[in-house]
Design an enzyme around this catalytic site. Sequence first.
Site, PDB file in Angstrom:
ATOM      1  N   ASP A  57       1.850  -3.901  -9.516  1.00  0.00           N
ATOM      2  CA  ASP A  57       1.563  -5.231 -10.070  1.00  0.00           C
ATOM      3  C   ASP A  57       1.884  -5.297 -11.561  1.00  0.00           C
ATOM      4  O   ASP A  57       2.491  -6.260 -12.045  1.00  0.00           O
ATOM      5  CB  ASP A  57       0.084  -5.591  -9.868  1.00  0.00           C
ATOM      6  N   HIS A 115       0.832  -1.218   0.000  1.00  0.00           N
ATOM      7  CA  HIS A 115       0.000   0.000   0.000  1.00  0.00           C
ATOM      8  C   HIS A 115       0.863   1.263   0.000  1.00  0.00           C
ATOM      9  O   HIS A 115       0.442   2.306   0.515  1.00  0.00           O
ATOM     10  CB  HIS A 115      -0.993   0.004   1.170  1.00  0.00           C
ATOM     11  N   SER A 169      -2.135 -11.128  -8.240  1.00  0.00           N
ATOM     12  CA  SER A 169      -2.232 -10.250  -9.412  1.00  0.00           C
ATOM     13  C   SER A 169      -2.462 -10.964 -10.724  1.00  0.00           C
ATOM     14  O   SER A 169      -1.812 -10.672 -11.734  1.00  0.00           O
ATOM     15  CB  SER A 169      -0.997  -9.367  -9.532  1.00  0.00           C
ATOM     16  N   GLY A 199      -4.607 -12.725  -4.499  1.00  0.00           N
ATOM     17  CA  GLY A 199      -3.719 -11.586  -4.278  1.00  0.00           C
ATOM     18  C   GLY A 199      -2.382 -11.749  -4.982  1.00  0.00           C
ATOM     19  O   GLY A 199      -1.389 -11.148  -4.590  1.00  0.00           O
ATOM     20  N   ASP A 210       2.530   1.966  -3.074  1.00  0.00           N
ATOM     21  CA  ASP A 210       2.717   2.369  -4.495  1.00  0.00           C
ATOM     22  C   ASP A 210       1.861   3.571  -4.866  1.00  0.00           C
ATOM     23  O   ASP A 210       2.332   4.493  -5.513  1.00  0.00           O
ATOM     24  CB  ASP A 210       2.551   1.175  -5.466  1.00  0.00           C
TER      25      ASP A 210
HETATM   26  C1  GLA Z   1      -2.995  -4.301  -5.047  1.00  0.00           C
HETATM   27  C2  GLA Z   1      -2.784  -3.166  -6.050  1.00  0.00           C
HETATM   28  C3  GLA Z   1      -1.356  -2.648  -6.008  1.00  0.00           C
HETATM   29  C4  GLA Z   1      -0.932  -2.323  -4.576  1.00  0.00           C
HETATM   30  C5  GLA Z   1      -1.269  -3.468  -3.620  1.00  0.00           C
HETATM   31  C6  GLA Z   1      -1.022  -3.101  -2.187  1.00  0.00           C
HETATM   32  O1  GLA Z   1      -2.252  -5.420  -5.422  1.00  0.00           O
HETATM   33  O2  GLA Z   1      -3.076  -3.597  -7.362  1.00  0.00           O
HETATM   34  O3  GLA Z   1      -1.223  -1.511  -6.841  1.00  0.00           O
HETATM   35  O4  GLA Z   1      -1.494  -1.112  -4.142  1.00  0.00           O
HETATM   36  O5  GLA Z   1      -2.623  -3.875  -3.745  1.00  0.00           O
HETATM   37  O6  GLA Z   1       0.321  -2.879  -1.956  1.00  0.00           O
END
Ligand code: GLA
Length: 384
Positions: free
Chosen positions: A169, A33, A123, A121, A35
Amino acid sequence: MMITLLKEKFKELFQSEPDFYKAPGRINLIGEHTDYNDGFVLPAAIDKSVCFAVAKNKVNKLRLFAYDFSQFFELGMDELKITNVQWANYLVGVVAQFQKKGLKPEGLDCVFGGDIPHGAGLSSSAALECGFAIALNDQFGFEMAKSELVLMAQKAEHEFAGVLCGIMDQFVSVFGKEGQVIKLDCRSLDYEYYPLTNKEVDIVLCDTKVNHSLASSEYNIRRSECEQGVKIIQSKFPEVKALRDASPGMLEEVKNKMGNEVYRRCHYVVHENERVGKACEALFKNDFSTFGKLMFNTHDGLSKDYKVSCTELDVLVDIAKKIPGTLGARMMGGGFGGCTVNLIKKGKARNFISRIEEDYTKRTGAKIQTYQVKISEGAGKIKL
Ligand code: GLA
């Protein structure tokens, strides 16, 4: 294996010869959190990916087949819009970004599938966007730079999935390198690779298989809480453009002007940014014990101050802490479910996996899924 299946399906559906592309999922070791606060992150691409079989068609349509869901979707190239087929939105969103740049991709056929677990989580959505952006760029010879494709993939997520995600991501899915983590400055997009191979430590993911529907709305709320915090800090320190520019001292000076919740969100982010710096120093010295401690601190902050964890994730970190050989553990990604990332002393991963699976079931009655992952190469065309 996956490629053979996609190829067969492609031929059956479209009767032509496709090219193949691939984009990986990611882990993030530290810097969560941060970025979208213009801060620092330390992610890596993993050996789980989405593969794409792609070829141009002459019917001016986007024709897509999701192998894992066995679902077909099509739309005219001139009528791209958000639909109620969620997986298709990521891909349609990418095509729309090319059109917004004044480029005109013609009709395209695509069959895709992979082994990134959904909603864990890791991505899978960024992999979908990035792999497809690279495929389009290559098929139509658009010659967009990789960094531009990353930004377009992020935009696709904002506009077609409604999640105001940061850049981490998509960046790592494209720029990932085998055996290397990336320290990324999310403001300038400057980046540096740091070696981290499986010779040194093992990385194990524990998937709660919990996927709270709250995740995307709460994500956008966190983002706006951080922006509120920045406005208050700016009243005293106008040079602060994002939480990345705020020091712990600055934050304390305006604490009384902030509500407690906004303060705690900012407190977490400001300290997390500092932790990324410390973690990189530790990594440089191969000091995995310090690195792991920083990961535990991150989890604490995410759980208590940033409030994006959940019981299942907290239980997993608590169990991990007690298993000999665990260097660090924390929830990973947006939160409210998904995986924990665990840094394990070399050679102890097997024991870790059997202990955590057993103890988790004892404590909760539920089952987790575990994955030992390797740090792998970023997205690109597959040469057969
Ligand atoms: C998700 C978002 C990223 C980042 C993370 C938390 O994966 O896509 O951009 O903010 O949460 O670090």
